[in-house]
Design a protein around this motif. Structure first.
Motif, PDB file in Angstrom:
ATOM      1  N   ALA A   1      -5.328  40.861  25.630  1.00 49.47           N
ATOM      2  CA  ALA A   1      -4.488  41.421  25.710  1.00 49.47           C
ATOM      3  C   ALA A   1      -5.028  43.253  25.164  1.00 49.47           C
ATOM      4  O   ALA A   1      -3.869  43.805  25.390  1.00 49.47           O
ATOM      5  CB  ALA A   1      -4.302  40.925  24.565  1.00 49.47           C
ATOM      6  N   VAL A   2      -6.023  43.071  24.705  1.00 47.82           N
ATOM      7  CA  VAL A   2      -6.137  44.505  24.494  1.00 47.82           C
ATOM      8  C   VAL A   2      -7.724  45.021  25.715  1.00 47.82           C
ATOM      9  O   VAL A   2      -8.512  44.035  25.933  1.00 47.82           O
ATOM     10  CB  VAL A   2      -6.633  45.294  23.223  1.00 47.82           C
ATOM     11  N   PRO A   3      -8.660  46.467  25.984  1.00 46.82           N
ATOM     12  CA  PRO A   3      -9.061  46.714  26.540  1.00 46.82           C
ATOM     13  C   PRO A   3     -10.384  45.650  26.074  1.00 46.82           C
ATOM     14  O   PRO A   3     -10.447  46.221  24.477  1.00 46.82           O
ATOM     15  CB  PRO A   3      -8.848  47.730  26.745  1.00 46.82           C
ATOM     16  N   THR A   4     -11.311  45.062  26.545  1.00 47.43           N
ATOM     17  CA  THR A   4     -12.715  43.900  26.245  1.00 47.43           C
ATOM     18  C   THR A   4     -13.755  44.028  26.945  1.00 47.43           C
ATOM     19  O   THR A   4     -13.334  43.881  28.493  1.00 47.43           O
ATOM     20  CB  THR A   4     -12.238  43.093  25.689  1.00 47.43           C
TER      21      THR A   4
ATOM     22  N   GLN B   1     -14.063  50.367  35.370  1.00 45.11           N
ATOM     23  CA  GLN B   1     -13.601  49.350  35.697  1.00 45.11           C
ATOM     24  C   GLN B   1     -12.722  49.030  34.346  1.00 45.11           C
ATOM     25  O   GLN B   1     -11.230  48.370  34.796  1.00 45.11           O
ATOM     26  CB  GLN B   1     -14.522  48.801  36.299  1.00 45.11           C
ATOM     27  N   THR B   2     -12.974  48.736  33.033  1.00 48.81           N
ATOM     28  CA  THR B   2     -12.576  47.822  32.251  1.00 48.81           C
ATOM     29  C   THR B   2     -10.886  48.719  31.621  1.00 48.81           C
ATOM     30  O   THR B   2     -10.746  48.291  31.807  1.00 48.81           O
ATOM     31  CB  THR B   2     -13.253  47.985  30.847  1.00 48.81           C
ATOM     32  N   MET B   3     -11.186  50.584  31.523  1.00 47.64           N
ATOM     33  CA  MET B   3     -10.040  50.553  31.700  1.00 47.64           C
ATOM     34  C   MET B   3      -9.429  50.685  32.738  1.00 47.64           C
ATOM     35  O   MET B   3      -8.048  50.843  32.379  1.00 47.64           O
ATOM     36  CB  MET B   3     -10.645  52.222  31.562  1.00 47.64           C
ATOM     37  N   ASP B   4     -10.073  50.789  33.838  1.00 49.60           N
ATOM     38  CA  ASP B   4      -8.641  50.758  35.031  1.00 49.60           C
ATOM     39  C   ASP B   4      -7.760  49.683  35.564  1.00 49.60           C
ATOM     40  O   ASP B   4      -6.844  49.813  35.739  1.00 49.60           O
ATOM     41  CB  ASP B   4      -9.691  51.079  36.484  1.00 49.60           C
ATOM     42  N   ARG B   5      -8.595  48.108  35.044  1.00 47.41           N
ATOM     43  CA  ARG B   5      -7.262  47.029  34.081  1.00 47.41           C
ATOM     44  C   ARG B   5      -6.671  47.160  33.661  1.00 47.41           C
ATOM     45  O   ARG B   5      -5.671  46.038  33.659  1.00 47.41           O
ATOM     46  CB  ARG B   5      -8.869  46.056  34.332  1.00 47.41           C
ATOM     47  N   TYR B   6      -6.210  48.273  32.372  1.00 45.16           N
ATOM     48  CA  TYR B   6      -5.604  47.789  31.899  1.00 45.16           C
ATOM     49  C   TYR B   6      -4.492  49.163  32.433  1.00 45.16           C
ATOM     50  O   TYR B   6      -3.427  49.690  32.365  1.00 45.16           O
ATOM     51  CB  TYR B   6      -6.485  48.389  30.294  1.00 45.16           C
ATOM     52  N   TYR B   7      -5.092  50.096  32.818  1.00 44.85           N
ATOM     53  CA  TYR B   7      -4.261  51.832  32.986  1.00 44.85           C
ATOM     54  C   TYR B   7      -5.116  52.280  34.204  1.00 44.85           C
ATOM     55  O   TYR B   7      -5.313  53.325  34.658  1.00 44.85           O
ATOM     56  CB  TYR B   7      -5.026  52.816  32.079  1.00 44.85           C
ATOM     57  N   PRO B   8      -4.773  50.767  35.813  1.00 42.50           N
ATOM     58  CA  PRO B   8      -4.936  51.743  36.652  1.00 42.50           C
ATOM     59  C   PRO B   8      -4.250  53.713  37.156  1.00 42.50           C
ATOM     60  O   PRO B   8      -3.353  53.644  37.051  1.00 42.50           O
ATOM     61  CB  PRO B   8      -3.926  50.705  37.255  1.00 42.50           C
ATOM     62  N   GLY B   9      -5.387  53.776  37.072  1.00 42.55           N
ATOM     63  CA  GLY B   9      -5.636  55.163  37.784  1.00 42.55           C
ATOM     64  C   GLY B   9      -4.822  56.251  36.652  1.00 42.55           C
ATOM     65  O   GLY B   9      -3.639  56.849  37.256  1.00 42.55           O
ATOM     66  N   ALA B  10      -4.722  55.857  35.527  1.00 42.14           N
ATOM     67  CA  ALA B  10      -4.099  56.864  34.366  1.00 42.14           C
ATOM     68  C   ALA B  10      -5.175  56.685  33.327  1.00 42.14           C
ATOM     69  O   ALA B  10      -6.369  56.544  33.602  1.00 42.14           O
ATOM     70  CB  ALA B  10      -3.147  56.223  33.711  1.00 42.14           C
TER      71      ALA B  10
END
Length: 221
Positions: A28-31, A174-183
């Motif tokens: 549910a959250v970046p993990t 890659q972990t961050m891009d999964r939850y904040y793509p392009g941001a």
């Protein structure tokens, strides 16, 4: 009737090694997941472990190109001063229960992480975009096992079980891009947000990105 819990003078010795890391596919959250091999030196049967993990970034253990040095300026200052300012950074702490095993097991630690760039470790990880991130994982906690008489025994894991792991920099991104793509995640005060929103409305701009782009003009990263 369950055997009473006993405290052992000498508990089994455990060794640790990180064998893999990557984004956790469903969370549910970046993990992030860290695959950790746990070995009982004497091959004992371990009933469970309450494993406490501290993860640090050993920033001195890698080199940096000029572009990365510029992105790390807010953390460590001028590169000429890095001999005294470059330091180990605490990233996060995590506690997880390891189920029963005999001799050896591999457990995946599911470690929540943040993209909050007010957090020093996140700013470092955002700035380092190639190569490896040198990590130190320090393990402690409590283990439960059966004594020779069958009674449940417990022992502490001393905080001297630390291992090094060179995590590829792309794993965090890659972990961050999964939850904040392009941001990117940026914290603003309510007052600043209201002023930015007002500027956007007055200029009839389509987004806050457009407002910031106009305010920044031709400044490059």
């Amino acid at each position: 009737m369950q055997a009473p819990l006993a405290f052992a003078a000498t508990a089994p010795e455990l060794d640790f090694a990180v064998v893999d890391a990557g984004p956790l596919a469903h969370a549910a959250v970046p993990t992030m997941r860290f695959a950790v091999r746990i070995s009982a030196r004497g091959g004992e049967a371990i009933r469970s472990v309450v494993l406490e993990t501290q993860i640090q970034i050993a920033a001195r253990r890698r080199g940096y190109d000029a572009a990365t040095e510029a992105r790390l300026f807010d953390l460590f200052g001028e590169p000429a001063r890095w001999g005294s300012t470059l330091r180990t950074l605490l990233w996060t702490r995590h506690t997880q229960v390891v189920p029963a095993f005999t001799g050896e097991t591999v457990v995946e630690l599911a470690v929540p992480v943040t993209y909050d760039l007010d957090v020093v470790a996140s700013r470092y990880l955002d700035a380092v975009r190639d190569g490896d991130v040198p990590l130190e994982l320090i393990f402690g906690g409590t283990l439960f096992y059966s004594g020779a008489d069958g009674r449940l025994q417990t022992g502490r894991i001393a905080w001297d079980r630390d291992v090094e792991y060179r995590m590829p920099a792309w794993v965090w991104r890659q972990t961050m891009d999964r939850y904040y793509p392009g941001a990117a995640w940026v914290r603003l005060s309510r007052e600043t947000f209201d002023r930015l929103q007002g500027y956007k409305s007055r200029r009839a701009l389509t987004s806050l990105d457009a407002a910031l782009d106009e305010l920044l003009g031709d400044q490059s990263p």
